[in-house]
Design a protein around this motif. Structure first.
Motif, short mmCIF file in Angstrom:
data_model
loop_
_atom_site.label_atom_id
_atom_site.label_comp_id
_atom_site.label_asym_id
_atom_site.label_seq_id
_atom_site.Cartn_x
_atom_site.Cartn_y
_atom_site.Cartn_z
N PRO A 137 -7.39 40.08 -45.22
CA PRO A 137 -7.24 40.09 -43.75
C PRO A 137 -7.08 41.51 -43.23
O PRO A 137 -6.54 42.39 -43.90
CB PRO A 137 -5.96 39.27 -43.53
N ASP A 143 -7.14 39.46 -37.30
CA ASP A 143 -8.29 39.04 -36.52
C ASP A 143 -9.60 39.58 -37.08
O ASP A 143 -10.60 39.69 -36.38
CB ASP A 143 -8.13 39.50 -35.06
N GLY A 144 -9.60 39.89 -38.37
CA GLY A 144 -10.81 40.37 -39.02
C GLY A 144 -10.61 40.41 -40.52
O GLY A 144 -9.61 39.90 -41.06
N ARG A 163 -15.42 41.19 -38.35
CA ARG A 163 -14.69 40.07 -37.76
C ARG A 163 -14.72 38.84 -38.66
O ARG A 163 -13.78 38.05 -38.68
CB ARG A 163 -15.28 39.73 -36.39
N MET A 164 -15.82 38.66 -39.40
CA MET A 164 -15.97 37.53 -40.32
C MET A 164 -16.68 38.02 -41.58
O MET A 164 -17.45 38.98 -41.54
CB MET A 164 -16.80 36.41 -39.68
N TYR A 290 -15.14 27.52 -47.58
CA TYR A 290 -14.65 28.52 -46.63
C TYR A 290 -13.26 28.97 -47.03
O TYR A 290 -12.57 28.34 -47.84
CB TYR A 290 -14.62 27.97 -45.20
N ARG A 293 -11.30 33.34 -42.30
CA ARG A 293 -12.37 34.17 -41.72
C ARG A 293 -13.52 34.42 -42.69
O ARG A 293 -14.18 35.45 -42.65
CB ARG A 293 -11.80 35.50 -41.21
N THR A 294 -13.79 33.45 -43.56
CA THR A 294 -14.80 33.61 -44.59
C THR A 294 -15.56 32.30 -44.77
O THR A 294 -14.96 31.23 -44.88
CB THR A 294 -14.17 34.00 -45.94
N LEU A 330 -17.79 33.42 -33.12
CA LEU A 330 -17.58 34.77 -32.60
C LEU A 330 -17.85 34.83 -31.10
O LEU A 330 -17.20 35.60 -30.38
CB LEU A 330 -18.47 35.76 -33.35
N CYS A 335 -11.98 31.74 -34.47
CA CYS A 335 -12.26 31.68 -35.91
C CYS A 335 -11.13 30.93 -36.62
O CYS A 335 -10.74 31.28 -37.74
CB CYS A 335 -12.42 33.08 -36.48
N SER A 336 -10.62 29.92 -35.95
CA SER A 336 -9.47 29.17 -36.45
C SER A 336 -9.85 28.30 -37.64
O SER A 336 -11.03 28.10 -37.95
CB SER A 336 -8.91 28.28 -35.35
N LEU A 340 -13.52 26.72 -38.87
CA LEU A 340 -14.02 26.89 -40.24
C LEU A 340 -14.29 25.55 -40.89
O LEU A 340 -15.29 25.37 -41.60
CB LEU A 340 -13.01 27.70 -41.07
#
Length: 421
Positions: A137, A143-144, A163-164, A290, A293-294, A330, A335-336, A340
């Motif tokens: 993170p 947030d990224g 960001r992701m 997932y 953020r991935t 985005l 991106c919660s 995901l």
């Protein structure tokens, strides 16, 4: 000391094979700022059967590169299936769309670079050779993501921010395990190996799928590149401790090419280049897709057919799906975990039942007698052959049309009705 790339991308993609490069191409086309990373420079080879199903061809056609790919490969519209007894059944493949019928064979050395260059043409930035070692993170509020990597050759460490993140590292599990997305090695693995051959004496006009000369469950393949050249290989599902079969892909390959029926077919042919081996992950039914953020695409999410070992079509399709979800997340700034999970739900809707079905069908291949009966029955009943081809070539539609129990009943009923040759 790490060098920090000062730019913050919308999406950083680890792995520039078909899944990662397709994600990059579609995401860049939607206006996202995309970074594509790979540990090797291009062009580079990959261990693969090189086969492109109609589903894979449809994505390449949509991307505008199918004609160029076919110019470097070979398309076939018939399949030869060889039973454990060497009984041979030949059938035309599904004829539905002249642009994408049959199976095309395109070397990965060429195919992968075509997709990467299309991603670059759409605005993605390619960085190679770079080996990503960590994804964590980034930012006070997470947030990224921050990717730590090593530039190959010089060993200099560099960091990228986005960001992701998308992980498209194929069967490689090291990064997934380091970031906590894969706790244990998958139980479902195929061990495979292939080599290229030239000067094959008999013109090759069909895709060859062989159950003779291989350890079951497993299969061999002969995928023609043109009349006298072919990609030839074999795969075996990871053997148990008490198995007397091949312990790795190279052993499976050696046993296959030395088998009497294939040795005769290859008499006078030359092997071009070394034998190359690789594992294949088949565990999508239970694999994560997932993380924070991935997103995972292609074989990194276990998306390789448990029956055929085919994965390029899944890689391309899941890359396109991932790009759609990345753009939506985005654009909305959301991106919660729930967003995901929406990506995972779409993959499950498309593929989950099919993978459960294929896991069950695969165990038919344990018994040479049953498998021979199945090939004979399929040869004598065109509707059963069509069903088998739909499993191999159009399996996402099959999952919607049949329940696993129904398919098994059809196969077993027709198999019992067929007499051995």
């Amino acid at each position: 000391m790490s060098h920090l790339d000062g730019h913050r991308y919308d999406v950083a993609i680890v792995g520039a094979g078909p899944g990662g490069a397709a994600t990059a191409a579609y995401a860049a086309e939607k206006g996202l700022d995309v970074l594509l990373l790979d540990r090797a420079g291009f062009p580079r080879d990959k261990t693969c059967g090189d086969g492109l199903t109609p589903r894979a061809q449809r994505v390449l056609h949509e991307m505008g590169i199918l004609d160029e790919a076919l110019g470097a490969g070979h398309r076939l519209t018939a399949m030869e299936i060889v039973a454990p007894t060497a009984y041979q059944a030949t059938t035309p493949m599904l004829q539905r769309d002249p642009q994408t019928d049959g199976v095309a064979v395109v070397p990965r050395l060429i195919l992968d670079e075509l997709i990467v260059r299309r991603a670059e043409a759409r605005g993605a930035r390619l960085e190679t050779p770079v080996r990503v070692t960590d994804v964590v993170p980034d930012g006070a509020e997470g947030d990224g993501v921050r990717l730590t990597a090593e530039r190959q050759g010089g060993g200099r460490e560099v960091e990228f921010r986005a960001r992701m993140a998308v992980i498209a590292t194929g069967a490689g599990m090291g990064l997934l395990r380091r970031i906590g997305l894969l706790e244990q090695p998958p139980r479902l693995l195929m061990l495979s190996a292939r080599a290229y051959f030239s000067d094959i004496p008999r013109p090759l006009e069909e895709i060859g799928v062989h159950f003779a000369g291989v350890t079951l469950p497993g299969y061999g393949w002969v995928f023609p590149l043109d009349g006298d050249r072919a990609n030839i290989g074999a795969g075996v599902f990871r053997p148990g401790r008490k198995s007397n079969g091949p312990r790795n892909g190279q052993q499976a390959f050696a046993r296959f090419v030395a088998s009497p029926h294939l040795a005769r077919a290859l008499s006078g042919a030359r092997q071009v280049g070394p034998v190359k081996a690789a594992p294949l992950r088949l565990d999508f039914a239970t694999a994560p897709t997932y993380g924070p953020r991935t997103l995972l695409v292609g074989e990194a999410a276990g998306l390789v057919s448990p029956v055929t070992g085919e994965g390029i079509d899944y890689a391309l399709e899941s890359g396109k799906i991932a790009a759609e979800h990345l753009h939506a997340m985005l654009t909305d700034g959301d991106c919660s975990e729930e967003r995901l999970r929406a990506y995972d739900r779409e993959l499950r809707r498309r593929y989950q039942r099919l993978f459960v079905l294929c896991n069950r069908l695969r165990w038919l291949f344990l018994n040479p007698w049953v498998l021979t009966k199945l090939v004979v029955a399929a040869d004598r009943h065109p509707d059963l052959m069509d069903l088998c081809l739909r499993i191999v070539l159009e399996n996402e539609q099959l999952a919607d049309a049949f329940r696993a129990r129904t398919v098994l009943q059809v196969l077993l009923t027709r198999t019992r009705a067929a007499a051995l040759p």
